[in-house]
Design a protein around this motif. Structure first.
Motif, PDB file in Angstrom:
ATOM      1  N   VAL A   1       9.642  -5.257   1.330  1.00 51.27           N
ATOM      2  CA  VAL A   1       9.966  -3.826   1.400  1.00 51.27           C
ATOM      3  C   VAL A   1       8.869  -2.992   0.752  1.00 51.27           C
ATOM      4  CG1 VAL A   1      11.558  -2.053   0.560  1.00 51.27           C
ATOM      5  CG2 VAL A   1      12.460  -4.141   1.587  1.00 51.27           C
ATOM      6  N   ASN A   2       8.396  -3.400  -0.414  1.00 52.67           N
ATOM      7  CA  ASN A   2       7.373  -2.611  -1.101  1.00 52.67           C
ATOM      8  C   ASN A   2       6.027  -2.663  -0.382  1.00 52.67           C
ATOM      9  OD1 ASN A   2       8.312  -1.222  -3.645  1.00 52.67           O
ATOM     10  ND2 ASN A   2       9.323  -3.205  -3.784  1.00 52.67           N
ATOM     11  N   THR A   3       5.710  -3.772   0.235  1.00 49.77           N
ATOM     12  CA  THR A   3       4.492  -3.819   1.053  1.00 49.77           C
ATOM     13  C   THR A   3       4.602  -2.821   2.198  1.00 49.77           C
ATOM     14  OG1 THR A   3       4.167  -6.141   0.507  1.00 49.77           O
ATOM     15  CG2 THR A   3       3.009  -5.308   2.449  1.00 49.77           C
ATOM     16  N   PHE A   4       5.759  -2.797   2.833  1.00 51.07           N
ATOM     17  CA  PHE A   4       6.018  -1.853   3.925  1.00 51.07           C
ATOM     18  C   PHE A   4       5.918  -0.409   3.426  1.00 51.07           C
ATOM     19  CE2 PHE A   4       9.053   0.339   6.822  1.00 51.07           C
ATOM     20  CZ  PHE A   4       8.354   0.131   8.000  1.00 51.07           C
ATOM     21  N   LEU A   5       6.496  -0.113   2.255  1.00 46.16           N
ATOM     22  CA  LEU A   5       6.432   1.246   1.702  1.00 46.16           C
ATOM     23  C   LEU A   5       5.000   1.650   1.357  1.00 46.16           C
ATOM     24  CD1 LEU A   5       9.580   1.293  -0.632  1.00 46.16           C
ATOM     25  CD2 LEU A   5       9.289   2.434   1.575  1.00 46.16           C
ATOM     26  N   ILE A   6       4.229   0.726   0.823  1.00 47.64           N
ATOM     27  CA  ILE A   6       2.827   1.022   0.489  1.00 47.64           C
ATOM     28  C   ILE A   6       2.059   1.381   1.757  1.00 47.64           C
ATOM     29  CG2 ILE A   6       0.663   0.001  -0.328  1.00 47.64           C
ATOM     30  CD1 ILE A   6       2.407  -1.596  -2.356  1.00 47.64           C
ATOM     31  N   ILE A   7       2.260   0.607   2.806  1.00 54.70           N
ATOM     32  CA  ILE A   7       1.568   0.869   4.073  1.00 54.70           C
ATOM     33  C   ILE A   7       1.964   2.237   4.621  1.00 54.70           C
ATOM     34  CG2 ILE A   7       1.382   0.127   6.487  1.00 54.70           C
ATOM     35  CD1 ILE A   7       1.617  -2.779   5.383  1.00 54.70           C
ATOM     36  N   ILE A   8       3.263   2.511   4.622  1.00 58.94           N
ATOM     37  CA  ILE A   8       3.732   3.817   5.127  1.00 58.94           C
ATOM     38  C   ILE A   8       3.116   4.948   4.311  1.00 58.94           C
ATOM     39  CG2 ILE A   8       5.748   5.339   5.293  1.00 58.94           C
ATOM     40  CD1 ILE A   8       7.367   2.908   6.090  1.00 58.94           C
ATOM     41  N   ASN A   9       3.145   4.811   2.985  1.00 59.31           N
ATOM     42  CA  ASN A   9       2.596   5.857   2.116  1.00 59.31           C
ATOM     43  C   ASN A   9       1.111   6.079   2.384  1.00 59.31           C
ATOM     44  OD1 ASN A   9       2.301   6.289  -1.504  1.00 59.31           O
ATOM     45  ND2 ASN A   9       2.011   7.735   0.121  1.00 59.31           N
ATOM     46  N   LEU A  10       0.342   5.021   2.460  1.00 59.93           N
ATOM     47  CA  LEU A  10      -1.103   5.158   2.640  1.00 59.93           C
ATOM     48  C   LEU A  10      -1.471   5.689   4.028  1.00 59.93           C
ATOM     49  CD1 LEU A  10      -2.359   1.989   0.751  1.00 59.93           C
ATOM     50  CD2 LEU A  10      -2.302   4.353  -0.050  1.00 59.93           C
ATOM     51  N   ILE A  11      -0.649   5.413   5.012  1.00 63.40           N
ATOM     52  CA  ILE A  11      -0.925   5.930   6.359  1.00 63.40           C
ATOM     53  C   ILE A  11      -0.533   7.405   6.478  1.00 63.40           C
ATOM     54  CG2 ILE A  11      -0.208   5.786   8.796  1.00 63.40           C
ATOM     55  CD1 ILE A  11      -0.120   2.751   8.440  1.00 63.40           C
ATOM     56  N   THR A  12       0.643   7.764   5.950  1.00 65.97           N
ATOM     57  CA  THR A  12       1.158   9.113   6.171  1.00 65.97           C
ATOM     58  C   THR A  12       0.612  10.147   5.192  1.00 65.97           C
ATOM     59  OG1 THR A  12       3.102   8.636   4.811  1.00 65.97           O
ATOM     60  CG2 THR A  12       3.309   8.304   7.206  1.00 65.97           C
ATOM     61  N   ASN A  13       0.527   9.791   3.904  1.00 66.36           N
ATOM     62  CA  ASN A  13       0.109  10.779   2.903  1.00 66.36           C
ATOM     63  C   ASN A  13      -0.609  10.077   1.744  1.00 66.36           C
ATOM     64  OD1 ASN A  13      -0.206  13.051   1.410  1.00 66.36           O
ATOM     65  ND2 ASN A  13       1.960  13.400   1.000  1.00 66.36           N
ATOM     66  N   PRO A  14      -1.866   9.698   1.937  1.00 72.74           N
ATOM     67  CA  PRO A  14      -2.565   8.945   0.895  1.00 72.74           C
ATOM     68  C   PRO A  14      -2.897   9.753  -0.366  1.00 72.74           C
ATOM     69  CG  PRO A  14      -4.034   9.370   2.752  1.00 72.74           C
ATOM     70  CD  PRO A  14      -2.673   9.871   3.135  1.00 72.74           C
ATOM     71  N   GLU A  15      -2.771  11.085  -0.292  1.00 74.60           N
ATOM     72  CA  GLU A  15      -3.071  11.901  -1.473  1.00 74.60           C
ATOM     73  C   GLU A  15      -1.971  11.769  -2.535  1.00 74.60           C
ATOM     74  OE1 GLU A  15      -2.980  13.599   1.667  1.00 74.60           O
ATOM     75  OE2 GLU A  15      -5.090  13.092   1.967  1.00 74.60           O
ATOM     76  N   VAL A  16      -0.726  11.578  -2.117  1.00 75.01           N
ATOM     77  CA  VAL A  16       0.407  11.449  -3.031  1.00 75.01           C
ATOM     78  C   VAL A  16       0.905  10.016  -2.955  1.00 75.01           C
ATOM     79  CG1 VAL A  16       2.718  12.261  -3.596  1.00 75.01           C
ATOM     80  CG2 VAL A  16       1.039  13.853  -2.637  1.00 75.01           C
ATOM     81  N   LEU A  17       0.736   9.273  -4.046  1.00 68.80           N
ATOM     82  CA  LEU A  17       1.129   7.867  -4.058  1.00 68.80           C
ATOM     83  C   LEU A  17       2.562   7.726  -4.557  1.00 68.80           C
ATOM     84  CD1 LEU A  17      -2.195   6.337  -5.424  1.00 68.80           C
ATOM     85  CD2 LEU A  17      -1.461   6.616  -3.056  1.00 68.80           C
ATOM     86  N   TRP A  18       3.523   8.018  -3.683  1.00 70.50           N
ATOM     87  CA  TRP A  18       4.930   7.981  -4.052  1.00 70.50           C
ATOM     88  C   TRP A  18       5.508   6.576  -4.067  1.00 70.50           C
ATOM     89  CZ3 TRP A  18       7.458   5.639  -0.165  1.00 70.50           C
ATOM     90  CH2 TRP A  18       6.990   5.792   1.127  1.00 70.50           C
ATOM     91  N   PHE A  19       4.806   5.594  -3.461  1.00 70.11           N
ATOM     92  CA  PHE A  19       5.335   4.237  -3.403  1.00 70.11           C
ATOM     93  C   PHE A  19       5.492   3.615  -4.788  1.00 70.11           C
ATOM     94  CE2 PHE A  19       0.782   3.386  -3.490  1.00 70.11           C
ATOM     95  CZ  PHE A  19       0.698   2.309  -4.370  1.00 70.11           C
TER      96      PHE A  19
END
Length: 132
Positions: A93-111
């Motif tokens: 799940v966290n790998t998936f969240l990291i990928i989503i975060n970095l693709i959609t909004n890499p300026e804000v690291l919410w993962f």
């Protein structure tokens, strides 16, 4: 050191080693893969590598033992993951969240919030279970 390592160290192909030893290429492949050789094959290989038969047998046996240890440690890790499905789910799940975060909004690291919020209690639970 394995038969394959000795062969590569000498810069020989499997076919060349087969010619030197009067063994088939398939036999050389099998010996390199399984670390099992007949007495005749060991004698021929020892002659080709200019080693004593006992030295070559010792090398083959050491390599076989090392491969068994590697297999055991791999199996232990796989068994650990099989019995700890919570950790596997956490990692997935966290790998998936990291990928989503970095693709959609890499300026804000919410993962980092779900990672730490879920990871700290998970780590504490495992730590307490195994070490306390």
């Amino acid at each position: 050191m394995s038969i394959k390592d000795l062969r590569i160290k000498n810069g020989w192909s499997q076919e060349y080693l087969a010619q030197l030893t009067n063994l088939s290429s398939r036999t050389i492949q099998r010996i390199e893969k399984d670390n099992k050789a007949s007495l005749e094959s060991v004698n021929a290989l020892a002659k080709a590598f200019q080693l004593e038969v006992s030295e070559l047998k010792e090398l083959i046996e050491k390599n076989k033992n090392q491969e068994e240890l590697n297999s055991i440690s791999t199996n232990n890790f796989i068994n650990f993951l099989k019995h700890d499905k919570g950790l596997v789910i956490f990692l997935f799940v966290n790998t998936f969240l990291i990928i989503i975060n970095l693709i959609t909004n890499p300026e804000v690291l919410w993962f980092i919030y779900p990672l730490l919020g879920w990871g700290i209690p998970l780590f504490y639970k495992r730590y307490k279970k195994y070490y306390i």
